[in-house]
Write a protein that holds these residues in place. Structure first.
Motif, PDB file in Angstrom:
ATOM      1  N   ASP A  26       0.811  -1.218   0.000  1.00  0.00           N
ATOM      2  CA  ASP A  26       0.000   0.000   0.000  1.00  0.00           C
ATOM      3  C   ASP A  26       0.840   1.262   0.000  1.00  0.00           C
ATOM      4  OD1 ASP A  26      -3.091  -0.592   0.534  1.00  0.00           O
ATOM      5  OD2 ASP A  26      -1.903  -2.125   1.547  1.00  0.00           O
ATOM      6  N   LEU A  27       1.848   1.305   0.874  1.00  0.00           N
ATOM      7  CA  LEU A  27       2.634   2.523   1.061  1.00  0.00           C
ATOM      8  C   LEU A  27       4.085   2.183   1.342  1.00  0.00           C
ATOM      9  CD1 LEU A  27       0.304   4.400   3.598  1.00  0.00           C
ATOM     10  CD2 LEU A  27       0.704   5.133   1.238  1.00  0.00           C
ATOM     11  N   ILE A  28       4.979   3.072   0.877  1.00  0.00           N
ATOM     12  CA  ILE A  28       6.345   3.053   1.389  1.00  0.00           C
ATOM     13  C   ILE A  28       6.432   4.179   2.402  1.00  0.00           C
ATOM     14  CG2 ILE A  28       7.249   4.502  -0.506  1.00  0.00           C
ATOM     15  CD1 ILE A  28       9.913   2.865  -0.104  1.00  0.00           C
ATOM     16  N   LEU A  29       7.035   3.904   3.555  1.00  0.00           N
ATOM     17  CA  LEU A  29       7.049   4.844   4.670  1.00  0.00           C
ATOM     18  C   LEU A  29       8.480   5.270   4.970  1.00  0.00           C
ATOM     19  CD1 LEU A  29       5.535   6.288   6.951  1.00  0.00           C
ATOM     20  CD2 LEU A  29       5.577   4.154   8.255  1.00  0.00           C
ATOM     21  N   ASN A  30       8.695   6.596   5.020  1.00  0.00           N
ATOM     22  CA  ASN A  30      10.014   7.152   5.296  1.00  0.00           C
ATOM     23  C   ASN A  30       9.856   8.234   6.356  1.00  0.00           C
ATOM     24  OD1 ASN A  30      12.233   9.135   5.073  1.00  0.00           O
ATOM     25  ND2 ASN A  30      12.958   7.847   3.409  1.00  0.00           N
ATOM     26  N   VAL A  31      10.512   8.057   7.505  1.00  0.00           N
ATOM     27  CA  VAL A  31      10.373   9.012   8.612  1.00  0.00           C
ATOM     28  C   VAL A  31      11.719   9.646   8.978  1.00  0.00           C
ATOM     29  CG1 VAL A  31       8.300   7.951   9.559  1.00  0.00           C
ATOM     30  CG2 VAL A  31      10.543   7.130  10.308  1.00  0.00           C
ATOM     31  N   SER A  32      12.623   9.742   8.017  1.00  0.00           N
ATOM     32  CA  SER A  32      13.967  10.275   8.265  1.00  0.00           C
ATOM     33  C   SER A  32      13.920  11.725   8.740  1.00  0.00           C
ATOM     34  CB  SER A  32      14.808  10.209   6.985  1.00  0.00           C
ATOM     35  OG  SER A  32      15.075   8.892   6.622  1.00  0.00           O
ATOM     36  N   SER A  33      14.968  12.112   9.480  1.00  0.00           N
ATOM     37  CA  SER A  33      15.107  13.495   9.910  1.00  0.00           C
ATOM     38  C   SER A  33      15.815  14.345   8.858  1.00  0.00           C
ATOM     39  CB  SER A  33      15.891  13.574  11.226  1.00  0.00           C
ATOM     40  OG  SER A  33      17.184  13.001  11.078  1.00  0.00           O
ATOM     41  N   THR A  34      16.467  13.706   7.898  1.00  0.00           N
ATOM     42  CA  THR A  34      17.118  14.430   6.810  1.00  0.00           C
ATOM     43  C   THR A  34      17.169  13.526   5.589  1.00  0.00           C
ATOM     44  OG1 THR A  34      19.144  15.599   6.129  1.00  0.00           O
ATOM     45  CG2 THR A  34      19.424  13.692   7.551  1.00  0.00           C
TER      46      THR A  34
END
Length: 247
Positions: free
Chosen positions: A148-156
């Motif tokens: 469904d989704l690719i999830l990216n929660v990086s700070s930079t």
């Protein structure tokens, strides 16, 4: 330049004034350098990265499911904040989600322990942490599974290649608004933008909201994700154009 207290990198201006052209992969990068070197504007250009055309398995036809499948793909480092995904999933009780994370790193053991502690007992959450695998394995998973989704929660970030790869399969992205990410993820069009420093609740709420989208709304996100890759991140077009400019 913020990497040290002096905000200084040796010989940068001397190097740049002697270059014929400087190419950036994002508008964010170009505008950053333009603030420091406005006199070099005529040398600064955009040349985006890209990935190859991909074909989904013929057996995969998107249909709204009772279970959401999300993929994350990164090293497990502090700046990648993968633990936020675990904390967000721990707050979700009314949506069934399977999460798979590709990649390892110095915090991988901690991530496994945290996942076991917070997620293993939740009947609506399942997870897989295969660790470090080849790019071919990641692409094969995106090709064959109903993600469904690719999830990216990086700070930079620059502009994440993992998001380009996902969009080449027509998979939307949910990602933090850092670096050049908003140049590939357009909120409500081909994905979902998170704040630069999201709380676990914000991520959980956005995942919950996605689960309540209609099948047609989810399909529109997928169509636009594929279109974004076709128009802006197709390596065949982007690299040929870059080479022609150099020549």
């Amino acid at each position: 330049f913020e990497a040290n207290l002096a905000h200084y990198l040796p010989f940068r201006k001397m190097i740049f004034t002697r270059l014929d052209a400087i190419f950036f992969i994002s508008n964010k990068g170009l505008n950053y350098y333009l603030r420091y070197f406005p006199e070099l504007q005529h040398k600064l250009h955009i040349s985006r990265l890209g990935v190859s055309k991909q074909e989904r398995s013929n057996s995969i036809a998107f249909k709204k499911q009772d279970k959401i499948t999300i993929v994350s793909c990164s090293h497990v480092l502090r700046i990648k904040r993968v633990q936020l995904i675990v904390e967000a999933l721990s707050e979700i009780s009314n949506t069934t989600i399977h999460w798979i994370h590709f990649g390892d790193g110095e915090l991988f053991d901690s991530l496994k322990s945290q996942s076991d502690l917070l997620l293993a007992s939740k009947p609506n959450i399942s997870f897989t942490l295969p660790g470090n695998v080849s790019n071919d394995i990641v692409l094969d998973y995106l090709r064959k599974e109903a993600v469904d989704l690719i999830l990216n929660v990086s700070s930079t970030e620059g502009i994440p290649v993992s998001i380009m790869e996902a969009m080449s399969f027509g998979i939307p992205a949910m990602a933090t608004n850092v670096g050049g990410t908003s140049e590939i993820v357009h909120d409500g069009e081909n994905g979902i933008i998170l704040s630069p420093n999201p709380t676990p609740k914000e991520i959980a709420d956005k995942l919950f909201a996605y689960s309540f989208m209609s099948e047609s709304e989810q399909q529109q996100l997928r169509n636009n994700a594929l279109k974004t890759w076709q128009l802006e991140y197709n390596s065949e077009d982007n690299y040929a154009h870059f080479i022609s400019r150099i020549v």
